[in-house]
Scaffold this motif. Structure first.
Motif, PDB file in Angstrom:
ATOM      1  N   VAL A  19       0.873  -1.167   0.000  1.00  0.00           N
ATOM      2  CA  VAL A  19       0.000   0.000   0.000  1.00  0.00           C
ATOM      3  C   VAL A  19       0.915   1.223   0.000  1.00  0.00           C
ATOM      4  CG1 VAL A  19      -0.314   0.063   2.518  1.00  0.00           C
ATOM      5  CG2 VAL A  19      -2.018   1.116   1.031  1.00  0.00           C
ATOM      6  N   LEU A  20       0.724   2.088  -0.989  1.00  0.00           N
ATOM      7  CA  LEU A  20       1.505   3.327  -1.079  1.00  0.00           C
ATOM      8  C   LEU A  20       0.955   4.323  -0.066  1.00  0.00           C
ATOM      9  CD1 LEU A  20       1.551   3.630  -4.976  1.00  0.00           C
ATOM     10  CD2 LEU A  20       3.334   2.695  -3.520  1.00  0.00           C
ATOM     11  N   LYS A  21       1.794   5.278   0.348  1.00  0.00           N
ATOM     12  CA  LYS A  21       1.391   6.284   1.335  1.00  0.00           C
ATOM     13  C   LYS A  21       0.073   6.956   0.915  1.00  0.00           C
ATOM     14  CE  LYS A  21       2.409   8.966   4.932  1.00  0.00           C
ATOM     15  NZ  LYS A  21       2.282   8.414   6.271  1.00  0.00           N
ATOM     16  N   GLU A  22      -0.002   7.340  -0.356  1.00  0.00           N
ATOM     17  CA  GLU A  22      -1.202   8.061  -0.821  1.00  0.00           C
ATOM     18  C   GLU A  22      -2.436   7.160  -0.948  1.00  0.00           C
ATOM     19  OE1 GLU A  22       1.406   7.416  -4.566  1.00  0.00           O
ATOM     20  OE2 GLU A  22       1.699   7.868  -2.447  1.00  0.00           O
ATOM     21  N   ASP A  23      -2.229   5.842  -0.891  1.00  0.00           N
ATOM     22  CA  ASP A  23      -3.347   4.900  -1.015  1.00  0.00           C
ATOM     23  C   ASP A  23      -3.788   4.314   0.326  1.00  0.00           C
ATOM     24  OD1 ASP A  23      -3.389   5.219  -3.777  1.00  0.00           O
ATOM     25  OD2 ASP A  23      -2.013   3.554  -4.122  1.00  0.00           O
ATOM     26  N   GLY A  27      -6.925   1.991   0.606  1.00  0.00           N
ATOM     27  CA  GLY A  27      -6.541   0.593   0.732  1.00  0.00           C
ATOM     28  C   GLY A  27      -6.134  -0.044  -0.590  1.00  0.00           C
ATOM     29  N   LYS A  28      -5.978   0.786  -1.635  1.00  0.00           N
ATOM     30  CA  LYS A  28      -5.573   0.281  -2.956  1.00  0.00           C
ATOM     31  C   LYS A  28      -4.181  -0.344  -2.865  1.00  0.00           C
ATOM     32  CE  LYS A  28      -4.526   1.986  -7.587  1.00  0.00           C
ATOM     33  NZ  LYS A  28      -3.054   2.138  -7.540  1.00  0.00           N
ATOM     34  N   LEU A  29      -4.031  -1.550  -3.422  1.00  0.00           N
ATOM     35  CA  LEU A  29      -2.750  -2.254  -3.366  1.00  0.00           C
ATOM     36  C   LEU A  29      -2.026  -2.160  -4.705  1.00  0.00           C
ATOM     37  CD1 LEU A  29      -3.706  -5.481  -1.377  1.00  0.00           C
ATOM     38  CD2 LEU A  29      -2.729  -3.361  -0.509  1.00  0.00           C
ATOM     39  N   THR A  30      -0.710  -2.106  -4.627  1.00  0.00           N
ATOM     40  CA  THR A  30       0.148  -2.049  -5.801  1.00  0.00           C
ATOM     41  C   THR A  30       1.045  -3.274  -5.792  1.00  0.00           C
ATOM     42  OG1 THR A  30       0.141   0.361  -5.656  1.00  0.00           O
ATOM     43  CG2 THR A  30       1.890  -0.629  -6.978  1.00  0.00           C
ATOM     44  N   GLU A  31       1.091  -3.981  -6.915  1.00  0.00           N
ATOM     45  CA  GLU A  31       1.910  -5.192  -7.013  1.00  0.00           C
ATOM     46  C   GLU A  31       3.298  -4.857  -7.535  1.00  0.00           C
ATOM     47  OE1 GLU A  31       0.754  -8.966  -9.106  1.00  0.00           O
ATOM     48  OE2 GLU A  31      -1.188  -8.444  -8.229  1.00  0.00           O
ATOM     49  N   GLY A  32       4.291  -5.579  -7.036  1.00  0.00           N
ATOM     50  CA  GLY A  32       5.631  -5.376  -7.547  1.00  0.00           C
ATOM     51  C   GLY A  32       6.625  -6.332  -6.931  1.00  0.00           C
ATOM     52  N   ILE A  33       7.882  -6.133  -7.302  1.00  0.00           N
ATOM     53  CA  ILE A  33       8.978  -6.973  -6.820  1.00  0.00           C
ATOM     54  C   ILE A  33       9.829  -6.135  -5.868  1.00  0.00           C
ATOM     55  CG2 ILE A  33      10.999  -8.348  -7.496  1.00  0.00           C
ATOM     56  CD1 ILE A  33       8.407  -9.462  -8.641  1.00  0.00           C
ATOM     57  N   VAL A  34      10.135  -6.695  -4.687  1.00  0.00           N
ATOM     58  CA  VAL A  34      10.921  -5.981  -3.680  1.00  0.00           C
ATOM     59  C   VAL A  34      12.348  -5.744  -4.178  1.00  0.00           C
ATOM     60  CG1 VAL A  34      11.867  -6.083  -1.337  1.00  0.00           C
ATOM     61  CG2 VAL A  34       9.570  -6.969  -1.796  1.00  0.00           C
ATOM     62  N   GLY A  58       6.312   1.592  -0.256  1.00  0.00           N
ATOM     63  CA  GLY A  58       5.095   1.367   0.511  1.00  0.00           C
ATOM     64  C   GLY A  58       5.296   0.228   1.496  1.00  0.00           C
ATOM     65  N   ARG A  59       4.214  -0.092   2.208  1.00  0.00           N
ATOM     66  CA  ARG A  59       4.272  -1.156   3.205  1.00  0.00           C
ATOM     67  C   ARG A  59       3.650  -2.438   2.662  1.00  0.00           C
ATOM     68  NH1 ARG A  59       6.304   0.445   7.831  1.00  0.00           N
ATOM     69  NH2 ARG A  59       6.290   2.668   8.314  1.00  0.00           N
TER      70      ARG A  59
END
Length: 66
Positions: A19-23, A27-34, A58-59
């Protein structure tokens, strides 16, 4: 399913949903690779803060694989 609150469960190369700070409100989630772990403590109740390979920060809310 692991929820990303333990630093030991999160590592570079892992596919996650953050979850990005602005989301945080929506509660909008963003997918990605750490890419990097930004939280130093071994536990964080809101999720370990990470930087994704595309630079977004994000967290971790969900671990997709691992």
């Amino acid at each position: 399913m692991k929820d990303g609150t333990k630093r030991a469960d999160v590592h570079p190369g892992l596919a996650v949903k953050i979850v990005l700070k602005e989301d945080q409100r929506s509660g909008k989630l963003t997918e990605g690779i750490v890419k990097d772990l930004l939280t130093n403590s071994h536990l964080h109740p809101h999720g370990i803060k990470v930087r994704l390979e595309d630079g977004q920060v994000g967290r971790v809310q969900e671990i997709i694989e691992g």
